[in-house]
Write an enzyme that holds these catalytic residues in place. Structure first.
Site, short mmCIF file in Angstrom:
data_model
loop_
_atom_site.label_atom_id
_atom_site.label_comp_id
_atom_site.label_asym_id
_atom_site.label_seq_id
_atom_site.Cartn_x
_atom_site.Cartn_y
_atom_site.Cartn_z
N ARG A 1 16.36 54.02 0.60
CA ARG A 1 16.53 55.02 0.66
C ARG A 1 17.24 56.33 1.52
NH1 ARG A 1 12.54 52.58 5.31
NH2 ARG A 1 14.40 51.34 7.16
N LYS B 1 5.80 52.24 7.77
CA LYS B 1 4.92 52.90 8.62
C LYS B 1 5.44 54.41 9.11
CE LYS B 1 7.06 50.01 11.22
NZ LYS B 1 7.97 49.28 10.52
N ARG C 1 20.84 54.94 5.94
CA ARG C 1 21.04 54.94 7.92
C ARG C 1 21.76 53.57 7.57
NH1 ARG C 1 14.99 53.38 9.90
NH2 ARG C 1 15.86 51.09 10.66
N ARG D 1 16.65 42.44 10.26
CA ARG D 1 15.88 43.15 10.64
C ARG D 1 14.44 41.70 10.26
NH1 ARG D 1 17.17 48.49 8.35
NH2 ARG D 1 14.77 49.03 9.18
N ARG E 1 7.20 45.58 19.84
CA ARG E 1 8.42 45.25 18.57
C ARG E 1 8.07 43.47 19.99
NH1 ARG E 1 11.16 49.46 15.60
NH2 ARG E 1 12.00 48.12 14.18
P1 AMP Z 1 13.07 50.95 13.20
O1 AMP Z 1 13.99 52.85 12.44
O2 AMP Z 1 11.73 51.14 13.23
O3 AMP Z 1 13.35 50.34 11.79
O4 AMP Z 1 13.99 50.46 14.66
C1 AMP Z 1 15.64 50.94 13.91
C2 AMP Z 1 15.98 49.43 14.79
O5 AMP Z 1 16.28 50.27 16.26
C3 AMP Z 1 15.59 48.10 15.09
O6 AMP Z 1 16.41 47.61 14.25
C4 AMP Z 1 15.85 48.02 16.47
O7 AMP Z 1 17.74 47.59 16.53
C5 AMP Z 1 15.60 49.14 17.83
N1 AMP Z 1 14.11 49.77 17.94
C6 AMP Z 1 13.38 50.29 17.54
N2 AMP Z 1 12.22 50.04 18.28
C7 AMP Z 1 12.14 49.18 18.93
C8 AMP Z 1 11.33 48.21 20.00
N3 AMP Z 1 10.14 48.49 20.52
N4 AMP Z 1 11.95 47.73 20.20
C9 AMP Z 1 13.38 46.89 20.30
N5 AMP Z 1 14.39 47.90 19.15
C10 AMP Z 1 13.36 48.68 18.88
#
Ligand code: AMP
Length: 220
Positions: free
Chosen positions: A127, A13, A161, A172, A88
């Site tokens: 990554r 994404k 990360r 996740r 989400r």
């Molecule tokens: P990502 O970089 O999109 O994989 O997001 C990393 C982490 O941020 C996720 O595993 C969640 O803990 C948190 N996170 C990101 N976006 C959201 C969202 N829309 N709602 C809740 N938690 C989020």
């Protein structure tokens, strides 16, 4: 144009959102990136966000909705935006519908990137990114052209990360399947959902998304 990229962690994404941002002049709204910046602040809220992210769970809907509501009011969102990582949960999706209605906009498409679990885990585990400009790399699939030097900004500092560790990745994926996958029928019922094969090469995925967007383009 308002666009959502949906898919599990590692589906691509963020990579696709960056291409679309450049190609269509849209703002890229990555809630994961926004939360990582907030988490690094060292404030009480920052520490809380860091803990939630490290657990592989989701940050509270109320916090996320407020974050996006404030963000889409900013000037760079005037031409439209790509949401990467939001919504989400169903509560977030419903709140987004309300926000868009308030500002007189509509979603053009929700694009789901399909990738199998084995591939997701391989992608995530290798990554890393430039600590300076954020450009993404991978141990196997995309090393910098000059080892140890970022192709984009020349920095020699890279980071991984915290939540890309194998045990957190499993959580996740579980959060995605339990809380985010129900958004697929929600958007399908609205006639907004498009599936794209996220296993294909990056450029092929970008082309597939571009053809979806061409098919949904509204007359101006
Ligand atoms: P990502 O970089 O999109 O994989 O997001 C990393 C982490 O941020 C996720 O595993 C969640 O803990 C948190 N996170 C990101 N976006 C959201 C969202 N829309 N709602 C809740 N938690 C989020």
């Amino acid at each position: 144009m308002q666009l959502i990229l949906l898919g599990p962690p590692g589906a691509g994404k963020g990579t696709q959102a960056s291409f679309l941002m450049r190609q269509y002049g849209l703002a890229k709204l990555s809630t994961g990136d926004m939360l990582r910046v907030a988490a690094a602040s060292g404030s009480e809220l920052g520490n809380h966000l860091k803990d939630v992210m490290a657990s592989g769970g989701l940050v509270e809907d109320e916090t996320m909705i407020r974050l996006i509501r404030e963000r889409i009011d900013q000037q760079d969102c005037e031409k439209g935006f790509i949401l990467d990582g939001f919504p989400r949960t169903l509560a977030q999706a419903e709140a987004l519908d309300d926000m868009l209605a308030t500002i007189g906009r509509e979603l053009d498409a929700v694009i789901e990137l399909n990738v199998d679990d084995e591939t997701l885990i391989k992608r995530i585990s290798g990554r890393f990114s430039c600590a300076h400009c954020g450009e993404g790399y991978h141990d196997v699939f995309k090393q910098p052209n000059t080892p140890g030097v970022c192709d984009v900004c020349g920095s020699a500092e890279f980071s991984r990360r915290e939540d890309d560790k194998a045990e957190t990745v499993a959580k996740r994926l579980e959060s995605y399947n339990r809380q985010t996958a129900p958004l697929l029928p929600y958007y399908e019922q609205k006639g907004l959902l498009y599936q794209v094969d996220g296993m294909a090469e990056v450029a092929t995925v970008t082309r597939q998304i571009a053809s979806v967007l061409a098919s949904t383009a509204r007359p101006s």
